[in-house]
Scaffold this motif. Structure first.
Motif, PDB file in Angstrom:
ATOM      1  N   LEU A 178      14.803  58.641  65.923  1.00  0.00           N
ATOM      2  CA  LEU A 178      13.869  58.964  64.813  1.00  0.00           C
ATOM      3  C   LEU A 178      14.612  58.983  63.443  1.00  0.00           C
ATOM      4  O   LEU A 178      14.274  58.657  62.568  1.00  0.00           O
ATOM      5  CB  LEU A 178      13.077  60.078  65.014  1.00  0.00           C
ATOM      6  N   PHE A 179      15.850  59.550  63.530  1.00  0.00           N
ATOM      7  CA  PHE A 179      16.842  59.618  62.323  1.00  0.00           C
ATOM      8  C   PHE A 179      16.921  58.025  61.895  1.00  0.00           C
ATOM      9  O   PHE A 179      17.013  58.062  60.887  1.00  0.00           O
ATOM     10  CB  PHE A 179      17.945  60.480  62.893  1.00  0.00           C
ATOM     11  N   ILE A 180      17.740  57.399  62.781  1.00  0.00           N
ATOM     12  CA  ILE A 180      18.075  56.111  62.595  1.00  0.00           C
ATOM     13  C   ILE A 180      16.809  55.312  61.937  1.00  0.00           C
ATOM     14  O   ILE A 180      17.213  54.542  60.944  1.00  0.00           O
ATOM     15  CB  ILE A 180      18.732  55.351  63.656  1.00  0.00           C
ATOM     16  N   GLN A 181      15.806  55.426  62.702  1.00  0.00           N
ATOM     17  CA  GLN A 181      14.544  54.665  62.287  1.00  0.00           C
ATOM     18  C   GLN A 181      14.143  54.967  60.680  1.00  0.00           C
ATOM     19  O   GLN A 181      13.755  54.276  59.811  1.00  0.00           O
ATOM     20  CB  GLN A 181      13.339  54.666  63.313  1.00  0.00           C
ATOM     21  N   ARG A 182      14.130  56.438  60.543  1.00  0.00           N
ATOM     22  CA  ARG A 182      13.678  56.939  59.108  1.00  0.00           C
ATOM     23  C   ARG A 182      14.685  56.567  58.025  1.00  0.00           C
ATOM     24  O   ARG A 182      14.003  56.107  57.020  1.00  0.00           O
ATOM     25  CB  ARG A 182      13.644  58.396  59.205  1.00  0.00           C
ATOM     26  N   TYR A 183      16.019  56.491  58.027  1.00  0.00           N
ATOM     27  CA  TYR A 183      16.870  56.202  57.410  1.00  0.00           C
ATOM     28  C   TYR A 183      17.094  54.774  56.907  1.00  0.00           C
ATOM     29  O   TYR A 183      17.462  54.190  55.942  1.00  0.00           O
ATOM     30  CB  TYR A 183      18.020  57.094  57.190  1.00  0.00           C
ATOM     31  N   ASN A 184      16.901  54.065  58.093  1.00  0.00           N
ATOM     32  CA  ASN A 184      17.181  52.610  58.048  1.00  0.00           C
ATOM     33  C   ASN A 184      15.792  52.062  57.173  1.00  0.00           C
ATOM     34  O   ASN A 184      16.056  51.127  56.274  1.00  0.00           O
ATOM     35  CB  ASN A 184      16.961  51.720  59.439  1.00  0.00           C
TER      36      ASN A 184
END
Length: 218
Positions: A178-184
């Motif tokens: 979710l962290f990667i998804q959010r900031y991508n």
């Protein structure tokens, strides 16, 4: 039905302190703790009469001596023995005022579990400035919104970098999906905006933000 967000908040609550839920609304967090057979005291606090009546009904349906409700504002009437405090669904300024008003009484709670809808960097910096460390944190995606849930514990104050205060030390370390998804997603929006504008000062600002996110996501 208990939301993903409340389930995550509940997973951070340990049965080692009395707990108060500030802005308890209908008392769904109390329902969750009852389902877990929570043994310590639980106090739901609500300052609006309509939601408070629903909170009262929830507590009556739980029907346990250690589950209680109170009509009040913030932590003003929460006894000192409640060492774990949950504040969810509020903005930073409200949370800050609630905590500072409590400090004026000479109370310093052991743990805060915060679900703030604004200013995550300011939230982390505020609690760290009061002598709390970041014990844990998580991102929840629900109803097309990313929620940050952060656990602060009273301890020897740790030092955090600006990047850690902005994005969260545990989030940076774990780099969960979710962290990667959010900031991508945020990175793509910034790049799109960068390509649309002509103002050089604004492009320089965006370039710095883009570089920062690219570094974080490595």
């Amino acid at each position: 039905m208990i939301s993903k967000r409340l389930n995550k908040i509940g997973s951070f609550i340990k049965d080692d302190h009395d707990v108060s839920d500030i802005g308890s609304d209908h008392g769904l967090l109390l329902v969750l703790l009852n389902q877990k057979d929570f043994k310590h005291n639980v106090l739901g606090v609500e300052n609006k009469i309509g939601p408070y009546k629903n909170l009262e009904k929830t507590v009556l349906s739980i029907n346990k001596e250690n589950f209680k409700s109170v009509l009040g504002d913030g932590l003003e009437i929460v006894p000192e023995n409640y060492k774990t405090i949950v504040i969810a669904g509020m903005g930073f300024n409200n949370i800050k005022n609630i905590v500072l008003n409590d400090l004026k009484k000479g109370f310093k709670r052991q743990k805060f579990i915060i679900d703030c809808h604004t200013s995550q960097k300011e939230v982390r910096g505020f609690f760290v400035s009061l002598g709390y460390s970041i014990e844990n944190e998580a991102i929840v995606f629900e109803d097309s919104i990313y929620y940050d849930i952060i656990v602060f514990s009273l301890s020897d104050s740790k030092k955090y970098t600006d990047i850690e205060l902005e994005f969260g030390p545990f989030n940076i370390e774990k780099k969960e999906e979710l962290f990667i998804q959010r900031y991508n997603s945020e990175l793509e929006k910034l790049k799109e905006l960068y390509n649309k504008i002509d103002n050089l000062d604004r492009k320089n600002e965006l370039s710095k933000e883009i570089t920062k996110l690219e570094e974080i996501l490595k």
